[in-house]
Design an enzyme around this catalytic site. Structure first.
Site, short mmCIF file in Angstrom:
data_model
loop_
_atom_site.label_atom_id
_atom_site.label_comp_id
_atom_site.label_asym_id
_atom_site.label_seq_id
_atom_site.Cartn_x
_atom_site.Cartn_y
_atom_site.Cartn_z
N ASP A 11 -1.55 -3.20 7.57
CA ASP A 11 -0.84 -3.08 6.29
C ASP A 11 0.46 -2.34 6.56
O ASP A 11 0.43 -1.22 7.08
CB ASP A 11 -1.67 -2.30 5.26
CG ASP A 11 -2.85 -3.11 4.75
OD1 ASP A 11 -2.78 -4.35 4.84
OD2 ASP A 11 -3.83 -2.52 4.27
N ASP A 130 -8.32 -12.90 -3.26
CA ASP A 130 -8.93 -11.60 -3.55
C ASP A 130 -9.92 -11.81 -4.69
O ASP A 130 -9.52 -12.14 -5.81
CB ASP A 130 -7.87 -10.58 -3.98
CG ASP A 130 -6.92 -10.24 -2.83
OD1 ASP A 130 -7.31 -10.45 -1.66
OD2 ASP A 130 -5.81 -9.76 -3.10
#
Length: 252
Positions: A11, A130
């Site tokens: 990330d 997601d």
């Protein structure tokens, strides 16, 4: 049978890795290129780079980081985050990404996935899903990092994205993410029973058995993890060896 893949995930915010990385021999653990180089040396099958920089100004940093990474890393590189139009995909591929991951933009404009797939080929289009559990064998798509419900059924959405030309699905369980309790196997199984394109399991890895479960029980073609590798809990070779011992075909 194709070898299964292990994919460490970074990330990145404004050109820096934000979930801490603890490699003893890395000079700058915040530099994604250093971290990616280390994973490349360890034998990662691919590397995923999720850009969580919100600002427009940050995009230039991202392209530069991808360019540097592509010069250093010789495994497939998937880049996602803030991909909203064909030009974004072109810029990332030109910078050296091998695949581009589309998330929220697909939800707001499913035809974007079709357009991207036709333009660049399905092989470089990953759709990130997601999903949160909402009932027995029911999951819903969330956007904005899992904060916004959409009312869209995750399994039907996965089928639609495969039909629209996604080459691969990156499936993250919002419930499992960060728990270290393992992937949502039921979610993976439900999607893999309905689609024929490769899937990547994401969210919840705490040990090497979880990786094996994602493949053997969930039906995943690849397993993605962050903290177990970032914090030096396990190395990529240890993970590959463990999976191979479970009878899973790996590139050792």
């Amino acid at each position: 049978m194709l070898a299964k893949r292990i994919i460490p995930c970074l990330d990145v915010d404004n050109g820096r890795v934000v979930k801490g990385v603890q490699f003893l021999d890395i000079r700058d653990a915040g530099d994604p290129v250093e971290v990616a180089r280390r994973y490349n040396e360890q034998g990662a099958d691919e590397i995923t780079f999720l850009d969580i920089t919100a600002t427009h100004h940050g995009r230039d940093t991202t392209y530069r980081t991808v360019e540097r990474m592509a010069e250093t890393v010789f495994v497939p590189l998937t880049v996602g985050g803030g991909v909203r139009k064909v030009e974004d995909i072109r810029a990332l591929l030109n910078a050296g990404a091998d695949k581009v991951s589309i998330n929220s933009a697909a939800v707001f404009n499913p035809e974007f996935v079709q357009e991207a797939s036709q333009h660049f080929g399905a092989q470089c289009i990953v759709v990130a899903i997601d999903a949160k559990k909402t009932g027995d064998n029911k999951w819903e798509i969330f956007t904005h990092g899992g904060r916004k419900p959409t009312g869209i059924d995750a399994i039907e959405w996965a089928v639609k994205m495969a039909d629209y030309g996604a080459g691969e699905l990156l499936i993250t369980s919002m419930d499992a993410d960060g728990t270290k309790a393992g992937y949502d196997i039921a979610l993976m199984r439900a999607i893999n029973d309905r689609v024929t394109i490769p899937t990547i399991a994401s969210g919840g890895v705490g040990n090497l058995q979880h990786l094996a479960d994602g493949i053997l029980q969930g039906g995943a073609d690849a397993v993605l993890a962050a903290s177990i590798f970032h914090f030096g809990q396990y190395t990529i070779p240890e993970a590959k060896q463990y999976l191979a011992e479970q009878g899973i075909e790996m590139r050792l």
